[in-house]
Design a protein around this motif. Structure first.
Motif, PDB file in Angstrom:
ATOM      1  N   VAL B  74       0.858  -1.181   0.000  1.00 39.59           N
ATOM      2  CA  VAL B  74       0.000   0.000   0.000  1.00 39.59           C
ATOM      3  C   VAL B  74       0.887   1.222   0.000  1.00 39.59           C
ATOM      4  CG1 VAL B  74      -1.784   1.267   1.250  1.00 39.59           C
ATOM      5  CG2 VAL B  74      -1.803  -1.211   1.286  1.00 39.59           C
ATOM      6  N   TRP B  76       1.198   5.192   0.657  1.00 39.57           N
ATOM      7  CA  TRP B  76       0.509   6.243   1.417  1.00 39.57           C
ATOM      8  C   TRP B  76       1.057   7.598   1.015  1.00 39.57           C
ATOM      9  CZ3 TRP B  76      -3.293   5.089   5.027  1.00 39.57           C
ATOM     10  CH2 TRP B  76      -3.412   3.754   5.390  1.00 39.57           C
ATOM     11  N   ASP B  77       0.268   8.639   1.327  1.00 37.11           N
ATOM     12  CA  ASP B  77       0.795   9.987   1.115  1.00 37.11           C
ATOM     13  C   ASP B  77       1.759  10.323   2.253  1.00 37.11           C
ATOM     14  OD1 ASP B  77      -1.008  10.297   3.172  1.00 37.11           O
ATOM     15  OD2 ASP B  77      -1.563  12.321   2.592  1.00 37.11           O
ATOM     16  N   THR B  78       2.352  11.500   2.177  1.00 34.46           N
ATOM     17  CA  THR B  78       3.373  11.888   3.164  1.00 34.46           C
ATOM     18  C   THR B  78       2.883  11.775   4.602  1.00 34.46           C
ATOM     19  OG1 THR B  78       4.464  13.364   1.654  1.00 34.46           O
ATOM     20  CG2 THR B  78       4.720  13.859   3.973  1.00 34.46           C
ATOM     21  N   PHE B  79       1.648  12.176   4.848  1.00 34.28           N
ATOM     22  CA  PHE B  79       1.153  12.226   6.224  1.00 34.28           C
ATOM     23  C   PHE B  79       0.487  10.925   6.670  1.00 34.28           C
ATOM     24  CE2 PHE B  79       1.383  16.530   4.642  1.00 34.28           C
ATOM     25  CZ  PHE B  79       2.185  17.108   5.611  1.00 34.28           C
ATOM     26  N   GLY B  80       0.458   9.943   5.781  1.00 31.28           N
ATOM     27  CA  GLY B  80      -0.119   8.651   6.146  1.00 31.28           C
ATOM     28  C   GLY B  80      -1.613   8.699   6.335  1.00 31.28           C
ATOM     29  N   THR B  81      -2.288   9.612   5.645  1.00 32.41           N
ATOM     30  CA  THR B  81      -3.733   9.730   5.822  1.00 32.41           C
ATOM     31  C   THR B  81      -4.508   9.198   4.622  1.00 32.41           C
ATOM     32  OG1 THR B  81      -3.561  11.984   5.009  1.00 32.41           O
ATOM     33  CG2 THR B  81      -3.677  11.698   7.390  1.00 32.41           C
TER      34      THR B  81
END
Lengths: 138, 209
Positions: B74, B76-81
Protein backbone atom coordinates in the motif's frame (compact mmCIF):
# COMPACT_ATOMS: atom_id res chain seq x y z
CA UNK A 1 23.90 19.52 26.36
CA UNK A 2 22.62 20.15 22.86
CA UNK A 3 23.70 17.85 20.09
CA UNK A 4 25.91 18.68 17.13
CA UNK A 5 27.89 16.66 14.57
CA UNK A 6 31.27 15.25 15.58
CA UNK A 7 32.90 15.88 12.19
CA UNK A 8 31.82 18.11 9.33
CA UNK A 9 33.18 18.85 5.90
CA UNK A 10 32.48 22.59 6.02
CA UNK A 11 32.11 24.96 8.99
CA UNK A 12 29.30 26.98 7.44
CA UNK A 13 26.44 26.18 5.11
CA UNK A 14 24.14 28.21 2.89
CA UNK A 15 20.58 28.73 4.05
CA UNK A 16 18.88 26.50 1.49
CA UNK A 17 15.14 26.14 0.91
CA UNK A 18 12.72 23.63 2.31
CA UNK A 19 10.84 22.34 -0.72
CA UNK A 20 8.17 19.65 -0.77
CA UNK A 21 7.10 17.13 1.84
CA UNK A 22 9.13 14.47 3.60
CA UNK A 23 9.35 11.25 1.62
CA UNK A 24 11.66 9.63 4.15
CA UNK A 25 11.45 9.64 7.93
CA UNK A 26 7.67 10.11 7.72
CA UNK A 27 6.64 6.83 9.36
CA UNK A 28 6.68 5.68 12.95
CA UNK A 29 9.54 3.17 13.08
CA UNK A 30 10.75 2.52 16.64
CA UNK A 31 7.81 3.30 18.90
CA UNK A 32 4.04 2.95 18.94
CA UNK A 33 3.17 6.63 18.53
CA UNK A 34 4.93 9.51 16.84
CA UNK A 35 4.89 13.29 16.72
CA UNK A 36 4.76 14.34 13.08
CA UNK A 37 5.53 17.80 11.79
CA UNK A 38 2.92 19.35 9.51
CA UNK A 39 5.11 22.35 8.71
CA UNK A 40 8.65 22.75 7.52
CA UNK A 41 11.31 24.61 9.45
CA UNK A 42 14.57 24.58 11.35
CA UNK A 43 14.57 23.08 14.83
CA UNK A 44 17.52 24.23 16.90
CA UNK A 45 19.60 21.70 18.82
CA UNK A 46 18.63 23.40 22.09
CA UNK A 47 14.95 23.06 21.18
CA UNK A 48 15.35 19.35 20.43
CA UNK A 49 17.02 18.94 23.80
CA UNK A 50 14.25 20.90 25.52
CA UNK A 51 11.68 18.60 23.91
CA UNK A 52 13.62 15.51 24.90
CA UNK A 53 13.84 16.64 28.53
CA UNK A 54 10.13 17.56 28.61
CA UNK A 55 9.21 14.15 27.22
CA UNK A 56 11.45 12.06 29.46
CA UNK A 57 10.46 13.99 32.57
CA UNK A 58 6.79 13.35 31.86
CA UNK A 59 7.34 9.63 31.29
CA UNK A 60 9.52 9.26 34.43
CA UNK A 61 11.21 6.03 33.42
CA UNK A 62 8.12 4.42 31.91
CA UNK A 63 8.37 3.64 28.24
CA UNK A 64 10.95 5.14 25.98
CA UNK A 65 11.28 8.33 23.97
CA UNK A 66 13.05 8.31 20.61
CA UNK A 67 14.38 11.45 18.92
CA UNK A 68 14.11 11.05 15.15
CA UNK A 69 15.93 14.22 14.05
CA UNK A 70 19.48 15.47 14.32
CA UNK A 71 20.85 19.00 14.02
CA UNK A 72 23.15 18.69 11.00
CA UNK A 73 22.97 22.29 9.78
CA UNK A 74 25.22 25.05 11.15
CA UNK A 75 23.36 28.35 11.44
CA UNK A 76 25.49 31.50 11.33
CA UNK A 77 24.68 35.01 12.42
CA UNK A 78 26.31 38.44 12.41
CA UNK A 79 26.67 40.15 15.82
CA UNK A 80 24.44 43.12 16.70
CA UNK A 81 25.59 46.62 15.80
CA UNK A 82 27.98 45.33 13.19
CA UNK A 83 28.32 46.98 9.81
CA UNK A 84 27.22 44.88 6.90
CA UNK A 85 29.78 43.14 4.77
CA UNK A 86 33.09 41.64 5.91
CA UNK A 87 31.95 38.15 5.07
CA UNK A 88 29.63 35.54 6.46
CA UNK A 89 28.92 35.43 10.18
CA UNK A 90 30.17 32.84 12.61
CA UNK A 91 28.26 29.61 13.40
CA UNK A 92 25.91 30.30 16.32
CA UNK A 93 23.98 27.05 16.70
CA UNK A 94 23.04 23.81 14.98
CA UNK A 95 19.60 23.00 13.60
CA UNK A 96 17.68 20.09 12.14
CA UNK A 97 16.01 20.79 8.81
CA UNK A 98 12.44 19.48 9.02
CA UNK A 99 10.09 18.97 6.10
CA UNK A 100 6.30 18.65 6.47
CA UNK A 101 5.58 15.02 7.35
CA UNK A 102 8.81 14.31 9.24
CA UNK A 103 8.36 12.28 12.42
CA UNK A 104 10.21 14.26 15.11
CA UNK A 105 9.76 12.09 18.22
CA UNK A 106 8.40 8.64 18.99
CA UNK A 107 7.34 6.93 22.20
CA UNK A 108 6.91 3.28 23.05
CA UNK A 109 5.79 1.29 26.07
CA UNK A 110 3.09 3.73 27.22
CA UNK A 111 -0.66 3.96 26.71
CA UNK A 112 -2.14 6.18 24.03
CA UNK A 113 -3.42 8.64 26.65
CA UNK A 114 0.05 8.91 28.22
CA UNK A 115 1.66 9.33 24.80
CA UNK A 116 -0.82 12.09 24.01
CA UNK A 117 -0.01 13.94 27.23
CA UNK A 118 3.71 13.49 26.64
CA UNK A 119 3.48 14.84 23.10
CA UNK A 120 1.35 17.79 24.26
CA UNK A 121 4.19 18.88 26.53
CA UNK A 122 6.74 18.24 23.85
CA UNK A 123 4.76 20.00 21.11
CA UNK A 124 4.68 23.18 23.17
CA UNK A 125 8.46 23.41 22.76
CA UNK A 126 8.44 22.92 18.99
CA UNK A 127 8.58 25.81 16.52
CA UNK A 128 6.48 23.89 13.97
CA UNK A 129 2.90 22.63 13.99
CA UNK A 130 2.70 18.95 14.82
CA UNK A 131 0.20 16.13 15.12
CA UNK A 132 0.19 12.73 16.76
CA UNK A 133 0.38 9.65 14.55
CA UNK A 134 0.42 5.93 15.27
CA UNK A 135 2.30 3.00 13.80
CA UNK A 136 0.88 1.62 10.55
CA UNK A 137 0.68 -2.10 9.82
CA UNK A 138 1.18 -1.80 6.05
CA UNK B 1 -14.66 -13.47 6.09
CA UNK B 2 -12.49 -11.68 3.58
CA UNK B 3 -13.23 -8.07 2.69
CA UNK B 4 -14.88 -7.62 -0.74
CA UNK B 5 -13.90 -4.79 -3.09
CA UNK B 6 -15.86 -3.72 -6.14
CA UNK B 7 -13.21 -2.99 -8.79
CA UNK B 8 -13.34 -1.37 -12.21
CA UNK B 9 -10.84 -1.55 -15.03
CA UNK B 10 -8.57 1.52 -15.08
CA UNK B 11 -8.10 2.91 -18.55
CA UNK B 12 -6.28 4.88 -19.76
CA UNK B 13 -3.18 4.53 -17.60
CA UNK B 14 -0.66 7.16 -16.52
CA UNK B 15 -0.09 9.60 -13.67
CA UNK B 16 -2.58 12.22 -14.92
CA UNK B 17 -5.40 9.72 -15.01
CA UNK B 18 -4.38 8.19 -11.69
CA UNK B 19 -4.50 11.67 -10.18
CA UNK B 20 -7.99 12.23 -11.57
CA UNK B 21 -9.09 8.92 -10.10
CA UNK B 22 -7.88 10.03 -6.68
CA UNK B 23 -9.66 13.36 -7.01
CA UNK B 24 -12.84 11.42 -7.71
CA UNK B 25 -12.41 9.48 -4.44
CA UNK B 26 -11.01 6.35 -6.03
CA UNK B 27 -7.70 4.58 -5.58
CA UNK B 28 -5.66 3.22 -8.49
CA UNK B 29 -4.55 -0.36 -8.03
CA UNK B 30 -2.87 -3.15 -9.91
CA UNK B 31 -3.46 -6.90 -9.89
CA UNK B 32 -0.69 -9.32 -10.84
CA UNK B 33 0.66 -12.78 -10.15
CA UNK B 34 0.32 -16.47 -11.12
CA UNK B 35 1.95 -15.70 -14.47
CA UNK B 36 -1.21 -14.05 -15.73
CA UNK B 37 -1.64 -10.58 -17.22
CA UNK B 38 -1.17 -7.45 -15.14
CA UNK B 39 -4.48 -5.62 -14.70
CA UNK B 40 -4.71 -1.92 -13.79
CA UNK B 41 -7.77 -1.43 -11.59
CA UNK B 42 -9.54 1.28 -9.68
CA UNK B 43 -11.61 0.94 -6.51
CA UNK B 44 -13.38 2.99 -3.87
CA UNK B 45 -10.91 4.91 -1.69
CA UNK B 46 -12.96 4.88 1.52
CA UNK B 47 -13.43 1.11 1.37
CA UNK B 48 -9.69 0.53 0.89
CA UNK B 49 -8.79 2.85 3.73
CA UNK B 50 -11.23 1.17 6.12
CA UNK B 51 -10.04 -2.32 5.18
CA UNK B 52 -6.35 -1.46 5.47
CA UNK B 53 -6.88 0.25 8.84
CA UNK B 54 -8.53 -2.95 10.11
CA UNK B 55 -5.58 -5.04 8.99
CA UNK B 56 -7.26 -6.85 6.06
CA UNK B 57 -4.73 -8.68 3.89
CA UNK B 58 -6.72 -11.29 1.94
CA UNK B 59 -9.57 -9.72 -0.06
CA UNK B 60 -12.13 -10.73 -2.67
CA UNK B 61 -12.27 -8.66 -5.86
CA UNK B 62 -15.57 -8.44 -7.73
CA UNK B 63 -16.67 -6.48 -10.76
CA UNK B 64 -14.02 -6.27 -13.47
CA UNK B 65 -12.38 -9.42 -12.04
CA UNK B 66 -13.63 -12.21 -9.81
CA UNK B 67 -10.62 -13.32 -7.80
CA UNK B 68 -9.21 -13.52 -4.34
CA UNK B 69 -6.16 -11.32 -3.92
CA UNK B 70 -3.57 -10.49 -1.31
CA UNK B 71 -2.76 -6.86 -0.48
CA UNK B 72 0.94 -6.92 -1.26
CA UNK B 73 1.75 -3.25 -0.84
CA UNK B 74 0.00 0.00 0.00
CA UNK B 75 1.40 3.40 -0.95
CA UNK B 76 0.51 6.24 1.42
CA UNK B 77 0.79 9.99 1.11
CA UNK B 78 3.37 11.89 3.16
CA UNK B 79 1.15 12.23 6.22
CA UNK B 80 -0.12 8.65 6.15
CA UNK B 81 -3.73 9.73 5.82
CA UNK B 82 -4.61 8.76 2.25
CA UNK B 83 -3.94 5.64 0.24
CA UNK B 84 -2.32 6.48 -3.10
CA UNK B 85 -2.05 3.05 -4.69
CA UNK B 86 -2.59 -0.61 -3.84
CA UNK B 87 -0.79 -3.67 -5.19
CA UNK B 88 -2.88 -6.84 -5.24
CA UNK B 89 -1.34 -10.21 -6.00
CA UNK B 90 -3.40 -13.21 -7.07
CA UNK B 91 -3.54 -15.99 -4.50
CA UNK B 92 -5.49 -19.13 -3.87
CA UNK B 93 -6.59 -19.84 -0.29
CA UNK B 94 -4.25 -22.80 0.26
CA UNK B 95 -1.20 -21.18 -1.35
CA UNK B 96 1.80 -20.55 0.93
CA UNK B 97 2.82 -16.90 0.87
CA UNK B 98 5.33 -14.79 2.73
CA UNK B 99 3.77 -11.99 4.71
CA UNK B 100 5.05 -9.42 7.19
CA UNK B 101 2.67 -8.93 10.10
CA UNK B 102 2.63 -6.69 13.19
CA UNK B 103 3.39 -8.31 16.55
CA UNK B 104 1.39 -7.27 19.60
CA UNK B 105 1.83 -8.15 23.24
CA UNK B 106 -0.92 -10.02 25.08
CA UNK B 107 -1.30 -10.05 28.86
CA UNK B 108 0.55 -8.36 31.70
CA UNK B 109 4.15 -9.09 32.55
CA UNK B 110 4.78 -9.94 36.24
CA UNK B 111 8.13 -8.18 35.86
CA UNK B 112 6.30 -4.84 35.81
CA UNK B 113 5.26 -5.36 39.46
CA UNK B 114 8.95 -5.70 40.32
CA UNK B 115 9.65 -2.29 38.82
CA UNK B 116 10.50 -3.40 35.30
CA UNK B 117 9.51 -1.79 32.02
CA UNK B 118 8.34 -3.90 29.08
CA UNK B 119 9.94 -2.90 25.80
CA UNK B 120 9.27 -4.24 22.35
CA UNK B 121 12.29 -3.85 20.06
CA UNK B 122 10.70 -5.82 17.20
CA UNK B 123 7.31 -4.69 15.94
CA UNK B 124 6.79 -6.87 12.88
CA UNK B 125 8.02 -10.18 11.58
CA UNK B 126 7.76 -12.25 8.44
CA UNK B 127 6.05 -15.63 8.30
CA UNK B 128 5.13 -18.04 5.55
CA UNK B 129 1.59 -19.32 5.83
CA UNK B 130 -1.45 -20.36 3.76
CA UNK B 131 -3.20 -17.30 2.34
CA UNK B 132 -6.52 -18.41 3.82
CA UNK B 133 -5.35 -18.19 7.43
CA UNK B 134 -3.37 -14.95 7.44
CA UNK B 135 -4.15 -13.28 10.78
CA UNK B 136 -4.60 -9.53 11.24
CA UNK B 137 -1.69 -9.51 13.69
CA UNK B 138 0.52 -11.92 15.61
CA UNK B 139 0.32 -12.12 19.39
CA UNK B 140 3.02 -12.82 21.92
CA UNK B 141 1.99 -13.82 25.43
CA UNK B 142 3.89 -11.89 28.10
CA UNK B 143 2.06 -13.31 31.13
CA UNK B 144 5.23 -15.11 32.27
CA UNK B 145 7.75 -12.40 31.42
CA UNK B 146 9.71 -11.76 34.60
CA UNK B 147 12.13 -8.92 35.26
CA UNK B 148 15.34 -9.38 33.25
CA UNK B 149 13.81 -11.92 30.87
CA UNK B 150 13.39 -11.67 27.11
CA UNK B 151 10.99 -13.32 24.67
CA UNK B 152 12.23 -14.13 21.19
CA UNK B 153 10.51 -14.64 17.86
CA UNK B 154 10.18 -18.35 18.73
CA UNK B 155 7.64 -17.43 21.46
CA UNK B 156 5.19 -15.78 19.03
CA UNK B 157 1.87 -17.62 18.56
CA UNK B 158 1.66 -18.65 14.91
CA UNK B 159 -1.47 -19.66 12.96
CA UNK B 160 -1.86 -23.29 11.88
CA UNK B 161 0.41 -24.24 9.00
CA UNK B 162 2.61 -21.16 9.35
CA UNK B 163 6.37 -21.14 9.72
CA UNK B 164 8.79 -18.39 10.62
CA UNK B 165 10.92 -16.61 8.05
CA UNK B 166 12.40 -14.14 10.52
CA UNK B 167 15.22 -15.82 12.54
CA UNK B 168 13.77 -17.34 15.72
CA UNK B 169 16.42 -15.95 18.08
CA UNK B 170 15.65 -12.26 17.61
CA UNK B 171 14.31 -10.55 20.75
CA UNK B 172 10.70 -9.36 20.46
CA UNK B 173 9.90 -8.30 24.03
CA UNK B 174 12.08 -7.64 27.06
CA UNK B 175 11.43 -6.59 30.63
CA UNK B 176 14.17 -4.48 32.15
CA UNK B 177 14.65 -1.98 34.90
CA UNK B 178 14.05 1.55 33.64
CA UNK B 179 17.25 3.25 32.58
CA UNK B 180 17.48 6.97 32.98
CA UNK B 181 18.14 8.27 29.51
CA UNK B 182 21.59 9.66 30.09
CA UNK B 183 22.11 13.32 29.49
CA UNK B 184 24.06 13.74 26.33
CA UNK B 185 27.56 13.97 27.64
CA UNK B 186 28.58 17.48 28.43
CA UNK B 187 30.74 18.51 25.52
CA UNK B 188 33.42 21.14 25.45
CA UNK B 189 30.77 23.87 25.45
CA UNK B 190 28.26 25.58 23.22
CA UNK B 191 30.91 27.47 21.31
CA UNK B 192 32.95 24.36 20.47
CA UNK B 193 33.03 23.40 16.82
CA UNK B 194 33.18 19.93 15.30
CA UNK B 195 36.28 18.57 13.67
CA UNK B 196 36.71 19.52 10.04
CA UNK B 197 37.10 16.55 7.70
CA UNK B 198 40.23 16.79 5.59
CA UNK B 199 41.77 19.60 7.60
CA UNK B 200 44.77 18.76 9.77
CA UNK B 201 44.94 20.11 13.29
CA UNK B 202 47.10 23.22 13.68
CA UNK B 203 49.59 21.50 15.98
CA UNK B 204 50.01 18.67 13.44
CA UNK B 205 50.74 21.22 10.71
CA UNK B 206 53.25 22.96 12.97
CA UNK B 207 54.94 19.65 13.73
CA UNK B 208 55.29 18.90 10.03
CA UNK B 209 56.89 22.27 9.41
Amino acid sequence: MAQMPKRVKHRKSQRGRIKGDATRGNRVVHGDFGLQSTQGGWIAAATIEAGRIAGTQYMRGEGRLYVRMFPHKPITSIPLETRMGKGKGEPEYWAAVVKPGTVLFEVSGVSEAAAKMCFARLAAKMPVRVRMVRRRAI
Amino acid sequence: MAETFQVEPRLPRGKRFARRERQAGKVPAVLYGHGQEVLPLSLDGAAVLAAVRHGARLVELTGAVQESAFIREVQWDTFGTEVLHVDFSRVSADEQIEVTLPVEMKGTAPGVKDGGVVQQPLHELTIECPAGVIPEKLLININHLALGQVLTVAAVDLPAGAKLVTPADIVVVQCQLPVEQEDLEAGPGATAEPELIGRKAEDEEAAEE
